[in-house]
Design a protein around this motif. Sequence first.
Motif, short mmCIF file in Angstrom:
data_model
loop_
_atom_site.label_atom_id
_atom_site.label_comp_id
_atom_site.label_asym_id
_atom_site.label_seq_id
_atom_site.Cartn_x
_atom_site.Cartn_y
_atom_site.Cartn_z
N ALA A 135 -10.77 -26.29 93.89
CA ALA A 135 -9.86 -26.96 92.95
C ALA A 135 -9.98 -26.31 91.58
O ALA A 135 -11.04 -26.35 90.95
CB ALA A 135 -10.18 -28.45 92.87
N VAL A 149 -2.58 -22.73 89.32
CA VAL A 149 -3.21 -23.86 90.00
C VAL A 149 -3.47 -23.47 91.45
O VAL A 149 -2.67 -22.77 92.08
CB VAL A 149 -2.30 -25.12 89.91
N MET A 153 -6.59 -27.76 94.26
CA MET A 153 -6.35 -28.74 93.20
C MET A 153 -5.13 -29.58 93.52
O MET A 153 -5.12 -30.81 93.30
CB MET A 153 -6.19 -28.04 91.85
N LEU A 157 -4.79 -34.05 94.22
CA LEU A 157 -3.99 -34.94 93.38
C LEU A 157 -2.74 -35.38 94.13
O LEU A 157 -2.22 -34.65 94.98
CB LEU A 157 -3.58 -34.24 92.09
N GLU A 161 0.22 -37.25 89.75
CA GLU A 161 -0.92 -36.64 89.06
C GLU A 161 -0.71 -35.13 88.88
O GLU A 161 -1.14 -34.56 87.89
CB GLU A 161 -2.20 -36.92 89.82
N ARG A 162 -0.05 -34.51 89.84
CA ARG A 162 0.26 -33.08 89.71
C ARG A 162 1.19 -32.85 88.51
O ARG A 162 1.07 -31.86 87.80
CB ARG A 162 0.92 -32.56 90.98
N LEU A 165 -0.92 -32.83 85.51
CA LEU A 165 -1.68 -31.57 85.43
C LEU A 165 -0.82 -30.43 84.88
O LEU A 165 -1.23 -29.71 83.97
CB LEU A 165 -2.21 -31.22 86.82
N ALA A 226 -5.32 -38.75 86.37
CA ALA A 226 -5.16 -37.35 86.76
C ALA A 226 -6.26 -36.48 86.17
O ALA A 226 -6.80 -35.59 86.84
CB ALA A 226 -3.79 -36.85 86.30
N GLY A 230 -8.90 -34.69 88.59
CA GLY A 230 -8.93 -33.23 88.52
C GLY A 230 -10.32 -32.71 88.17
O GLY A 230 -10.79 -31.71 88.73
N HIS A 250 -9.34 -29.89 83.26
CA HIS A 250 -10.54 -30.57 83.75
C HIS A 250 -11.80 -30.16 83.00
O HIS A 250 -12.91 -30.29 83.52
CB HIS A 250 -10.71 -30.29 85.25
#
Length: 318
Positions: A135, A149, A153, A157, A161-162, A165, A226, A230, A250
């Motif tokens: 991730a 990404v 990862m 999520l 939540e993505r 991110l 998130a 993450g 993160h």
Amino acid sequence: MNTPALAALLLPWLAAPAVRALAARLTPRWAALAVACCAALLAAGTAVGLSVLLLAGLLHLPWLAAAGRLPLAWLAATSPAAVPVATAAGLLLAAVVTAAGRALAVQRAQLAAARRAVAGFAVEDGTVVVPDAAAEAFALPGRPGLVVVTSGMLTALDARERHVLIAHERAHLTGRHHVFSRAVQVAGAVHPALRALRAPLDLHLERWADEEAARAVGDRPLAARAVARGALAAASSRRAPRGAALPAAHTGPVPVRVAALLAPAPRGPRGRLLHLVVAGLLAVVGTTAATGLGSAYDLHEYVEQGQATTSPAAPAGR
């Protein structure tokens, strides 16, 4: 003559804690701006102070003294310690330039390595998805700026939540946060006292991107979740450090960031507190400028004083 130059070298030890405390009162965006700008100015003041001390010693070289019409006997009498001080300043200045150049080279190498790593993958809407179980996600500045990404990862999520991110990483790119990081990284290489500003800057930049992401999705608890998920996914991956040139959602003190997102949107200081914060930051900037300009002016006055000792008296009646 050396007092303002020496003050420029000592000032960061006093100013860095003040900048850190004052910036903490501001909203994340303005805090990052304050820390980066003050760090750059304090580093510039250090470089000016060292340069003035070096130039004051170089005046004792016979050929330079002759070019400036400065008597060597007068130089030796008025500044007996100028040569050893200039030697130390020259060595420090060389070390500062080398350290700053190395810091910039490291960041360039990090960016180049990341570019090579994602060069073979498709770009969709400014995002590169790397097939990797680990991730990881980060903003890759450049032309064009990319959000990188891993599939690991994305798996960790959910869809909403993505969105957080990606919005967070895009905030790093649109805010040009790598420039702030680069400025403080170089400033820390110039003066050791300024290294203490790296951690608060990183936090302010992450908080800035957090707030932009929360605003984009319109849900602060979602943004907090998130960030937390993450960070947990990235921690379990045990990846090697990315480097300061590649900001990620993160990183930083995640519990602090999550707590801030679960609270109402931050508001900057108002009224008297705002005036005190602004006055404090302006005092740091003004003192830095004053010491730099003062050291250069003192050197100019010193040279003019030495030249006056060799100037013939004006003939009578003219």
